[in-house]
Design a protein around this motif. Structure first.
Motif, PDB file in Angstrom:
ATOM      1  N   THR B  89      17.588 -10.796 -65.376  1.00  0.00           N
ATOM      2  CA  THR B  89      17.329 -10.111 -66.319  1.00  0.00           C
ATOM      3  C   THR B  89      18.556 -10.261 -67.774  1.00  0.00           C
ATOM      4  OG1 THR B  89      16.964  -7.762 -65.547  1.00  0.00           O
ATOM      5  CG2 THR B  89      15.464  -9.224 -65.521  1.00  0.00           C
ATOM      6  N   VAL B  90      17.762 -10.149 -69.019  1.00  0.00           N
ATOM      7  CA  VAL B  90      18.727  -9.582 -69.861  1.00  0.00           C
ATOM      8  C   VAL B  90      19.028  -8.535 -70.439  1.00  0.00           C
ATOM      9  CG1 VAL B  90      20.383 -11.025 -71.636  1.00  0.00           C
ATOM     10  CG2 VAL B  90      19.414 -12.315 -69.774  1.00  0.00           C
ATOM     11  N   SER B  91      19.145  -7.310 -71.033  1.00  0.00           N
ATOM     12  CA  SER B  91      19.219  -6.402 -71.779  1.00  0.00           C
ATOM     13  C   SER B  91      19.181  -7.064 -73.398  1.00  0.00           C
ATOM     14  CB  SER B  91      19.811  -5.193 -71.755  1.00  0.00           C
ATOM     15  OG  SER B  91      21.009  -6.224 -72.018  1.00  0.00           O
ATOM     16  N   GLU B  92      18.072  -6.066 -73.752  1.00  0.00           N
ATOM     17  CA  GLU B  92      17.277  -6.052 -74.829  1.00  0.00           C
ATOM     18  C   GLU B  92      18.372  -6.543 -76.413  1.00  0.00           C
ATOM     19  OE1 GLU B  92      14.822  -3.679 -77.685  1.00  0.00           O
ATOM     20  OE2 GLU B  92      13.384  -4.068 -75.385  1.00  0.00           O
ATOM     21  N   ASP B  93      19.821  -5.673 -76.059  1.00  0.00           N
ATOM     22  CA  ASP B  93      20.508  -6.079 -76.654  1.00  0.00           C
ATOM     23  C   ASP B  93      21.502  -7.066 -76.234  1.00  0.00           C
ATOM     24  OD1 ASP B  93      22.067  -5.414 -74.715  1.00  0.00           O
ATOM     25  OD2 ASP B  93      23.393  -3.290 -75.128  1.00  0.00           O
ATOM     26  N   GLY B  94      21.139  -7.989 -75.360  1.00  0.00           N
ATOM     27  CA  GLY B  94      21.466  -9.187 -75.117  1.00  0.00           C
ATOM     28  C   GLY B  94      22.979  -8.980 -74.349  1.00  0.00           C
ATOM     29  N   LYS B  95      23.652  -8.031 -73.867  1.00  0.00           N
ATOM     30  CA  LYS B  95      24.657  -7.817 -73.324  1.00  0.00           C
ATOM     31  C   LYS B  95      24.930  -7.514 -71.916  1.00  0.00           C
ATOM     32  CE  LYS B  95      27.089  -5.345 -77.513  1.00  0.00           C
ATOM     33  NZ  LYS B  95      28.143  -4.401 -77.548  1.00  0.00           N
ATOM     34  N   THR B  96      24.047  -6.577 -71.193  1.00  0.00           N
ATOM     35  CA  THR B  96      23.811  -6.454 -69.803  1.00  0.00           C
ATOM     36  C   THR B  96      22.519  -7.708 -69.164  1.00  0.00           C
ATOM     37  OG1 THR B  96      23.589  -4.368 -70.292  1.00  0.00           O
ATOM     38  CG2 THR B  96      23.317  -4.309 -68.213  1.00  0.00           C
ATOM     39  N   PHE B  97      23.194  -8.427 -68.215  1.00  0.00           N
ATOM     40  CA  PHE B  97      22.615  -9.584 -67.147  1.00  0.00           C
ATOM     41  C   PHE B  97      22.537  -8.470 -65.894  1.00  0.00           C
ATOM     42  CE2 PHE B  97      22.981 -13.155 -69.701  1.00  0.00           C
ATOM     43  CZ  PHE B  97      23.259 -12.914 -70.974  1.00  0.00           C
ATOM     44  N   THR B  98      20.669  -8.478 -65.275  1.00  0.00           N
ATOM     45  CA  THR B  98      21.088  -8.381 -64.065  1.00  0.00           C
ATOM     46  C   THR B  98      20.341  -9.356 -62.727  1.00  0.00           C
ATOM     47  OG1 THR B  98      20.882  -6.016 -64.975  1.00  0.00           O
ATOM     48  CG2 THR B  98      20.059  -6.213 -62.614  1.00  0.00           C
ATOM     49  N   PHE B  99      21.502  -8.735 -61.844  1.00  0.00           N
ATOM     50  CA  PHE B  99      21.222 -10.791 -61.551  1.00  0.00           C
ATOM     51  C   PHE B  99      20.712 -10.087 -60.160  1.00  0.00           C
ATOM     52  CE2 PHE B  99      24.373 -12.219 -64.161  1.00  0.00           C
ATOM     53  CZ  PHE B  99      24.249 -13.524 -64.528  1.00  0.00           C
ATOM     54  N   LYS B 100      19.648 -10.456 -59.575  1.00  0.00           N
ATOM     55  CA  LYS B 100      18.668  -9.936 -58.190  1.00  0.00           C
ATOM     56  C   LYS B 100      19.185 -10.629 -57.318  1.00  0.00           C
ATOM     57  CE  LYS B 100      16.616  -6.187 -59.199  1.00  0.00           C
ATOM     58  NZ  LYS B 100      17.120  -5.313 -58.339  1.00  0.00           N
ATOM     59  N   ILE B 101      19.813 -10.736 -55.951  1.00  0.00           N
ATOM     60  CA  ILE B 101      20.842 -11.810 -54.682  1.00  0.00           C
ATOM     61  C   ILE B 101      19.300 -12.081 -53.716  1.00  0.00           C
ATOM     62  CG2 ILE B 101      22.589 -11.342 -53.640  1.00  0.00           C
ATOM     63  CD1 ILE B 101      23.807 -11.927 -56.543  1.00  0.00           C
ATOM     64  N   ALA B 102      19.467 -13.218 -53.627  1.00  0.00           N
ATOM     65  CA  ALA B 102      17.982 -13.787 -52.698  1.00  0.00           C
ATOM     66  C   ALA B 102      18.547 -12.865 -50.883  1.00  0.00           C
ATOM     67  CB  ALA B 102      18.153 -14.979 -52.333  1.00  0.00           C
ATOM     68  N   LYS B 103      17.847 -12.181 -50.619  1.00  0.00           N
ATOM     69  CA  LYS B 103      17.860 -11.497 -49.022  1.00  0.00           C
ATOM     70  C   LYS B 103      18.257 -12.904 -48.251  1.00  0.00           C
ATOM     71  CE  LYS B 103      16.323  -6.957 -50.993  1.00  0.00           C
ATOM     72  NZ  LYS B 103      15.288  -6.416 -51.068  1.00  0.00           N
ATOM     73  N   GLY B 104      18.579 -12.195 -47.239  1.00  0.00           N
ATOM     74  CA  GLY B 104      18.705 -13.432 -45.568  1.00  0.00           C
ATOM     75  C   GLY B 104      19.169 -13.822 -45.583  1.00  0.00           C
ATOM     76  N   ARG B 105      20.489 -14.559 -46.479  1.00  0.00           N
ATOM     77  CA  ARG B 105      20.968 -15.961 -47.249  1.00  0.00           C
ATOM     78  C   ARG B 105      22.660 -15.395 -46.189  1.00  0.00           C
ATOM     79  NH1 ARG B 105      19.542 -17.938 -52.533  1.00  0.00           N
ATOM     80  NH2 ARG B 105      17.522 -18.600 -52.033  1.00  0.00           N
ATOM     81  N   LYS B 106      23.008 -16.126 -45.518  1.00  0.00           N
ATOM     82  CA  LYS B 106      24.172 -16.140 -44.985  1.00  0.00           C
ATOM     83  C   LYS B 106      25.385 -17.129 -45.460  1.00  0.00           C
ATOM     84  CE  LYS B 106      22.300 -13.490 -40.883  1.00  0.00           C
ATOM     85  NZ  LYS B 106      22.507 -12.504 -40.259  1.00  0.00           N
ATOM     86  N   PHE B 107      26.659 -16.779 -45.121  1.00  0.00           N
ATOM     87  CA  PHE B 107      28.021 -16.932 -45.295  1.00  0.00           C
ATOM     88  C   PHE B 107      27.785 -17.999 -44.139  1.00  0.00           C
ATOM     89  CE2 PHE B 107      28.721 -13.693 -48.269  1.00  0.00           C
ATOM     90  CZ  PHE B 107      29.622 -14.325 -49.296  1.00  0.00           C
ATOM     91  N   HIS B 108      28.981 -19.201 -44.048  1.00  0.00           N
ATOM     92  CA  HIS B 108      29.588 -19.833 -43.009  1.00  0.00           C
ATOM     93  C   HIS B 108      30.159 -19.028 -41.571  1.00  0.00           C
ATOM     94  CE1 HIS B 108      30.496 -22.459 -46.284  1.00  0.00           C
ATOM     95  NE2 HIS B 108      29.238 -23.369 -45.798  1.00  0.00           N
ATOM     96  N   SER B 109      30.375 -17.795 -42.155  1.00  0.00           N
ATOM     97  CA  SER B 109      31.341 -17.067 -40.904  1.00  0.00           C
ATOM     98  C   SER B 109      30.001 -16.143 -40.303  1.00  0.00           C
ATOM     99  CB  SER B 109      31.820 -15.537 -41.465  1.00  0.00           C
ATOM    100  OG  SER B 109      31.040 -15.000 -42.665  1.00  0.00           O
ATOM    101  N   GLY B 110      28.614 -16.196 -40.969  1.00  0.00           N
ATOM    102  CA  GLY B 110      27.440 -15.537 -40.500  1.00  0.00           C
ATOM    103  C   GLY B 110      27.975 -14.206 -41.340  1.00  0.00           C
ATOM    104  N   ASN B 111      28.704 -13.827 -42.087  1.00  0.00           N
ATOM    105  CA  ASN B 111      28.092 -12.026 -42.887  1.00  0.00           C
ATOM    106  C   ASN B 111      26.567 -12.306 -44.034  1.00  0.00           C
ATOM    107  OD1 ASN B 111      30.222 -11.467 -41.277  1.00  0.00           O
ATOM    108  ND2 ASN B 111      31.246 -12.121 -43.525  1.00  0.00           N
ATOM    109  N   ASP B 112      26.614 -11.614 -44.184  1.00  0.00           N
ATOM    110  CA  ASP B 112      24.838 -11.585 -45.159  1.00  0.00           C
ATOM    111  C   ASP B 112      25.994 -12.037 -46.789  1.00  0.00           C
ATOM    112  OD1 ASP B 112      22.652 -11.102 -43.312  1.00  0.00           O
ATOM    113  OD2 ASP B 112      23.340  -9.330 -43.506  1.00  0.00           O
TER     114      ASP B 112
END
Lengths: 355, 535
Positions: B89-112
């Motif tokens: 989402t982007v805030s009304e003043d256009g300066k703040t971006f809030t990203f929701k990271i998808a859950k349950g995905r992993k790096f190659h190492s197995g770390n979340d």
């Protein structure tokens, strides 16, 4: 006068040479080598610095802002006086540290250990090919001076000299790899064989034998034979021409006539007496031709996608990766010095008078 | 007799070698689940996604790393899509971006994969200050404010605050660039040495979550990737990818024809022509981002005259070049944004017209022409372009001397504003129109001391306060359609008045085995993704 007459005498003389004198000559040799290397380093370093190529841009890229550029300029020590830079550089090299290559982000010494065996292997097989075919051809041409055999050898030699290696390489690939399927394609191995055996010497032919993996050995052989033959063809051209002229000189000597008069077989006269004496200058010729191949043949390496010293150095030079250029130059310098020392040593083995 | 023996010996040796070889050489095509690519990869100098900035590097990063925002390689025209962030989402003043990271995905190492990895990665770009860092720091992030500006507020929420209002499409496109890759923070941190943010280690290793992981990289030789069977976006059909450095086009063609590689990426026009009749092979065309142009230093008293600049636009044989030595490799394109970019401009108002060029020169007071120097790097196509221009300019009385040099020599002069005419190429840095607008059409400070060497307008001493303001306005326009139109308008003006003559856009021709499907080279906006490939 054949070699055999002389052999006993110098040995006795040799044993009477005082130890001090030998030590002195050893020190002289070492000093010469050291001075040659420092000279080489100095010249390479200065050329690298005065070259109108910007090593900073090579690292930071065209898009870098001035801050990033300035930071890299400083971190390379380019803001210091030239002599100070050379001093720092010599100190690093004395510790075996050639710095980090900008291109590969790894220590240059590691890079050279990785790329040099590819060139060494190619040059060695190429030189073996050149000697195995070049020397007998030169002898044959000299023995049959002016006859058709001589003309054939001359033609083969001239063809080798005058054809661009780029063209011969491509045509060779098209015929022997593309059409006939006799040899493997570009690269040192089929991709599926890469990184299968542990690296011991870096020479795949040797490492595969150490590992006892004949499949890989033959695969590597099928890949190296074409580029090595093409490089070998060039040394063959040179070696056969030189062998021919050395042999002609020897065959006109009186001791050859004496040997023939004594009733020695023609085979003994040519292969033992004449060729025996030719071996001395020939060693220098072979050593020089080997050294040339060890510098890495850029065009052959490009055509055959051969990851050797030649292409490493060329890429480094074009990208102003001076650490890599200097590291490579030192290796090439060492090869020349080493092979010169080796041929001096071989002189003494072959010709007792030189001891 | 002895000669006969010798010949026999030679014949025997040859026969042995040949028979040994014919028994041993292997020629199988590549396996069905392995993709072997012939490419030129000697420009790859680092594997650290926050450090590398070369073409081959982008291909590598696309496959080994994910970003918060991603592209669909099968349909790039859709624009940015959710990546590791499944919404924002982007805030009304256009300066703040809030990203929701998808859950349950992993790096190659197995770390979340968590917001803390995203926070670490984006801060790392700012703190490392490598060349591509400007793609993110242009939003006002710096060493001092980065902890507040890029912050994980919980395990799956990342909040990014920019210094000013920017077009959301601009910010999000930049978050889809290679430099915004998310690295496995635990793994990288465990390899940090003396506060280097793990840069030394990551230059030769990988810490990603992409469809493939790195097996081995041999610089200027090859790299090898293996599939990430648990990849969140798709299951890759190819288990293994091998990219080989094959510098020579003829060699690439030979390998392709023999079936020893599946894809050859650097075929020259002759070799493309050569394989065109082969039913086992196919050639794909894709417009890439590279623009070829000439530019004129505005410090030069003659070249700074508008009529002279206009005249030169009519003295270039655009069609002649693309129909001869550039055939298949370039198309005529006369605007600073590559086709396929938001705000593309397809107008091609200029053609070779010597008479018109002469007339304009006369109006500028140079009826008899003038003398000038073109500097050009010693790459074949650029030299040929420079020679063609030299030839057509001469027909209008302009005598050109060509100075060739290595890339670094010529670039050094260009960056130092020490030239008259330059033959250049420019590729976009990130998949947003601002990337080219900011360099071709923005010059906030034209003084020599400003040293804005990254901007082409500055290098050409082109003082353009109005257009610089327009460029900034377009980067801040929140309405997507309006923003696109602003770029179209800006390019129309630029096309007529600037000291740049954009001439061509790169068309990449890729040779592949006919059974290889789904190999997309990424058009102008990105690079290759191997997970789309099937056989």
């Amino acid at each position: 006068m054949s070699d055999a007459v002389d052999t006993a005498t110098p040995k006795r003389r040799g044993s009477s040479v005082p130890l001090l004198k030998r030590l002195k000559s050893l020190i002289t040799v070492l000093l010469t080598v050291l001075l040659t290397l420092v000279g080489l380093l100095f010249v390479t370093f200065i050329i690298g610095r005065v070259m109108p190529v910007d090593p900073v841009l090579a690292i930071v890229g065209e898009r870098a802002s001035q801050d990033i550029y300035d930071a890299a300029y400083k971190s390379l020590g380019l803001d210091k006086p030239l002599l100070v830079q050379f001093g720092i550089f010599l100190k690093q090299i004395a510790q075996g540290d050639f710095g980090i290559s900008n291109l590969t982000a790894r220590p240059v010494s590691e890079d050279i250990v990785r790329v040099f065996p590819a060139t060494l292997e190619l040059a060695t097989v190429g030189t073996i090919f050149g000697v195995l075919f070049g020397v007998p051809m030169g002898v044959m041409a000299a023995v049959n001076e002016g006859k058709w055999q001589d003309q054939v050898v001359r033609f083969v030699g001239l063809f080798g000299y005058s054809m661009p290696i780029f063209w011969i390489g491509l045509v060779g690939l098209i015929i022997f790899y593309g059409l006939l399927d006799w040899v493997g394609g570009p690269g040192r191995l089929d991709v599926y064989y890469e990184d299968v055996i542990p690296v011991v010497t870096g020479l795949i032919l040797v490492d595969s034998l150490i590992e006892g993996d004949l499949d890989i050995f033959w695969n590597a052989f099928s890949h190296i034979i074409l580029p090595a033959s093409i490089l070998g063809y060039y040394s063959l051209a040179y070696i056969s021409r030189m062998t021919r002229s050395f042999m002609l000189e020897q065959l006109s000597q009186e001791y050859i006539t004496t040997a023939r008069v004594k009733g020695l077989s023609e085979r003994t006269v040519i292969w033992r007496h004449a060729l025996g004496n030719v071996m001395i200058p020939l060693i220098t010729v072979i050593a020089l031709s080997y050294a040339n191949l060890l510098e890495g043949s850029v065009l052959t390496e490009i055509i055959f996608a051969w990851p050797g010293l030649g292409s490493y150095l060329t890429t480094a030079l074009l990208s102003a990766d001076m650490n890599a250029v200097i590291g490579g130059t030192v290796v090439v310098g060492l090869i020349f010095v080493g092979l010169n020392l080796l041929s001096d040593f071989l002189y003494k083995v072959v010709d007792p008078r030189a001891r | 007799m002895k000669i006969k023996n010798l010949l026999k010996g030679l014949a025997f040796a040859t026969a042995v070698s040949v028979s040994a070889l014919s028994a041993t050489a292997t020629y199988a095509g590549t396996p069905n689940n392995v993709l072997v690519v012939a490419d030129r990869i000697d420009d790859m100098t680092s594997l650290d996604p926050h450090d590398l900035f070369e073409f081959s590097g982008t291909d590598y990063v696309n496959n080994v790393y994910d970003k918060l925002v991603s592209f669909d390689p099968k349909n790039l025209s859709k624009g940015y899509q959710p990546g590791l962030a499944d919404s924002w989402t982007v805030s009304e003043d256009g300066k703040t971006f809030t990203f929701k990271i998808a859950k349950g995905r992993k790096f190659h190492s197995g770390n979340d994969i968590t917001a803390h990895d995203a926070e670490y990665s984006l801060r790392r770009v700012v703190m490392l200050k490598k060349t591509p860092s400007f793609i993110l720091t242009q939003f006002g992030f710096n060493e001092e404010n980065v902890e507040a500006a890029i912050k994980a507020t919980d395990d799956y929420t990342l909040v990014v605050t920019t210094d000013e209002k920017y077009a959301p499409s601009f910010v999000l496109n930049c978050f889809a660039a290679a430099v915004a890759s998310i690295v496995d923070s635990k793994l990288v941190q465990s390899n940090e040495v003396e506060g280097d943010w793990g840069n030394k280690w990551l230059q030769t290793n990988s810490a990603g979550s992409g469809a493939y992981s790195l097996v081995k990289w041999k610089p200027s030789e090859s790299y090898r990737l293996k599939e990430n069977a648990d990849y969140w976006a798709a299951k890759p059909a190819m288990k293994s990818i091998i990219v080989r450095h094959i510098p020579e086009s003829a060699t690439q063609r030979l390998l392709l024809e023999k079936g020893d590689v599946d894809v050859a990426r650097n075929l020259n026009p002759t070799d493309v022509e050569g394989i065109s009749g082969n039913s086992d092979l196919a050639v794909d065309n894709d417009l890439r981002g590279r623009i070829m142009y000439i530019s004129m230093n505005q410090k030069d008293p003659i070249l700074s005259k508008p009529k002279v600049r206009e005249a030169l636009r009519y003295l270039i044989d655009y069609d002649g070049m693309v129909n001869s030595f550039l055939k298949g490799q370039y198309v005529v394109h006369q605007a600073f944004l590559p086709l396929t970019y938001m705000g593309e401009l397809k107008d091609k108002p200029f053609k070779l017209d010597i008479e018109k060029g002469k007339k304009l020169l006369a109006e500028a007071g140079h009826a008899d022409g003038f003398e000038a120097e073109i500097i050009v790097r010693n790459a074949q196509e650029r030299i040929q372009i420079a020679q063609s221009i030299q030839n057509t300019f001469k027909q209008a009385g302009i005598n050109i001397s060509l100075t060739q040099g290595t890339g670094k020599q010529i670039l050094g002069k260009y960056r130092a504003r020490d030239f008259q005419i330059y033959v250049g190429a420019w590729g976009p840095d990130y998949p947003d129109p601002h990337t080219n607008a900011d360099t071709f059409a923005s010059n906030p400070d034209n003084r020599d001391e400003a040293k804005l060497t990254g901007k082409l307008a500055w290098r050409n001493s082109w003082d353009i306060p109005e257009m610089t303001a327009l460029t900034k306005a377009a980067a801040q326009e929140t309405d997507g359609a309006k923003r696109a139109q602003m770029y179209v308008d800006m390019q129309k003006e630029h096309q007529m008045t600037s000291p740049f003559v954009e001439m061509f856009q790169k068309n990449e021709q890729t040779g592949r085995s006919a059974n290889v499907q789904g190999f997309y080279t990424g058009s102008a906006v990105t690079g290759v993704y191997y997970w789309t490939v099937t056989k």
